[in-house]
Motif scaffolding. Sequence first.
Motif, short mmCIF file in Angstrom:
data_model
loop_
_atom_site.label_atom_id
_atom_site.label_comp_id
_atom_site.label_asym_id
_atom_site.label_seq_id
_atom_site.Cartn_x
_atom_site.Cartn_y
_atom_site.Cartn_z
N LYS A 1 0.74 -1.17 -0.08
CA LYS A 1 -0.12 -0.18 -0.03
C LYS A 1 0.88 1.29 -0.07
O LYS A 1 1.99 1.26 0.81
CB LYS A 1 -0.77 0.09 1.11
CG LYS A 1 -2.05 -0.98 1.30
CD LYS A 1 -2.75 -0.63 2.80
CE LYS A 1 -3.91 -1.77 2.65
NZ LYS A 1 -4.83 -1.17 4.03
N SER A 2 0.43 2.28 -0.76
CA SER A 2 1.10 3.49 -0.80
C SER A 2 0.79 4.28 0.62
O SER A 2 -0.42 4.01 1.28
CB SER A 2 0.94 4.38 -1.97
OG SER A 2 -0.57 4.80 -1.94
N ASP B 1 0.01 6.86 1.23
CA ASP B 1 -1.15 7.86 1.13
C ASP B 1 -2.55 7.21 1.04
O ASP B 1 -3.45 7.81 1.13
CB ASP B 1 -0.99 8.97 -0.13
CG ASP B 1 -0.75 8.25 -1.36
OD1 ASP B 1 -1.16 7.22 -1.48
OD2 ASP B 1 -0.48 9.19 -2.29
N GLY B 2 -2.29 5.89 0.99
CA GLY B 2 -3.41 5.07 0.91
C GLY B 2 -4.10 5.06 -0.58
O GLY B 2 -5.27 4.58 -0.80
N GLU B 3 -3.63 5.64 -1.46
CA GLU B 3 -4.11 5.87 -2.88
C GLU B 3 -4.11 4.61 -3.55
O GLU B 3 -4.81 4.32 -4.40
CB GLU B 3 -3.54 6.84 -3.67
CG GLU B 3 -4.13 8.31 -3.29
CD GLU B 3 -3.44 9.35 -4.46
OE1 GLU B 3 -3.30 9.08 -5.40
OE2 GLU B 3 -3.23 10.54 -4.00
N LEU B 4 -2.84 3.95 -3.34
CA LEU B 4 -2.57 2.71 -4.28
C LEU B 4 -2.33 1.55 -3.35
O LEU B 4 -1.88 1.70 -2.26
CB LEU B 4 -1.14 3.04 -5.00
CG LEU B 4 -1.11 4.41 -5.77
CD1 LEU B 4 0.32 4.50 -6.39
CD2 LEU B 4 -2.13 4.08 -6.85
N GLN B 5 -2.93 0.43 -3.85
CA GLN B 5 -2.70 -1.01 -3.15
C GLN B 5 -2.73 -2.19 -4.05
O GLN B 5 -3.58 -1.96 -5.07
CB GLN B 5 -3.98 -0.96 -2.43
CG GLN B 5 -4.16 -2.32 -1.58
CD GLN B 5 -5.16 -2.37 -0.73
OE1 GLN B 5 -5.46 -1.34 0.36
NE2 GLN B 5 -5.93 -3.64 -0.59
N ARG C 1 -2.19 2.46 -11.84
CA ARG C 1 -2.10 3.62 -11.01
C ARG C 1 -0.74 4.09 -10.72
O ARG C 1 -0.27 5.02 -10.22
CB ARG C 1 -3.17 3.58 -10.17
CG ARG C 1 -4.68 3.70 -10.65
CD ARG C 1 -5.58 3.67 -9.83
NE ARG C 1 -5.68 4.62 -8.67
CZ ARG C 1 -5.86 4.57 -7.48
NH1 ARG C 1 -6.59 3.42 -7.04
NH2 ARG C 1 -5.91 5.50 -6.72
N TRP C 2 -0.08 2.65 -10.34
CA TRP C 2 1.12 2.82 -9.99
C TRP C 2 2.13 3.41 -11.10
O TRP C 2 3.01 4.31 -10.68
CB TRP C 2 1.78 1.48 -9.28
CG TRP C 2 1.26 1.05 -8.41
CD1 TRP C 2 0.17 0.27 -8.25
CD2 TRP C 2 1.93 0.99 -7.04
NE1 TRP C 2 -0.21 -0.29 -6.86
CE2 TRP C 2 0.96 0.56 -6.15
CE3 TRP C 2 2.81 1.54 -6.48
CZ2 TRP C 2 1.08 0.21 -4.78
CZ3 TRP C 2 3.15 1.44 -5.00
CH2 TRP C 2 2.07 0.64 -4.37
N ASN D 1 1.37 5.56 -13.37
CA ASN D 1 0.87 6.80 -13.53
C ASN D 1 1.59 7.63 -12.49
O ASN D 1 1.98 8.82 -12.60
CB ASN D 1 -0.48 7.08 -13.50
CG ASN D 1 -1.13 6.51 -14.71
OD1 ASN D 1 -0.64 6.33 -15.91
ND2 ASN D 1 -2.81 6.18 -14.68
N LYS D 2 1.54 7.24 -11.23
CA LYS D 2 2.29 7.87 -10.13
C LYS D 2 3.93 7.94 -10.47
O LYS D 2 4.40 9.05 -10.21
CB LYS D 2 2.13 6.97 -8.91
CG LYS D 2 2.54 7.91 -7.56
CD LYS D 2 2.00 7.18 -6.35
CE LYS D 2 2.20 8.12 -5.00
NZ LYS D 2 1.09 9.00 -4.83
#
Length: 101
Positions: A59-60, A62-66, A94-95, A97-98
Amino acid sequence: MPLRSGRFEKRTRLAIPVRISSLEEPSTGERSTTENICSQGLRVLVRHARELNERLLIKSADGELQTDARVVYCERLLDGRFALGLEFRGDLSRWLNKSAG
C-alpha cells in the motif's frame, strides 16, 4: 541460440513511501520506500527477510494505491537490510501513472 538473461524492461527510479504486510497478517507490516518500478513490479528495501513466492500486500503511504505482489527475490544487503523484488499481481496502471507524475 543463447538464452537471454537479465531485465526485459528498464526500471524507473521512483521513491514511493509504502507499507508492506503479509496477506495472512495484514495488521503486521513495515514501512519502506520503493527504489524502482516497472510494469512487472518493484524493488523495495526492508528490515525483515521474506520467503520466495510469499504473497504480500503493498500500500502506498497516502492510501491511494494498493496491490498484492509475489516475492521473486530477497537479497541480504551489507547494511543488514533486504532488497525485495516484487512481482505485481493486480492492476499496475495507477502505480505507473504515479511514476510519470
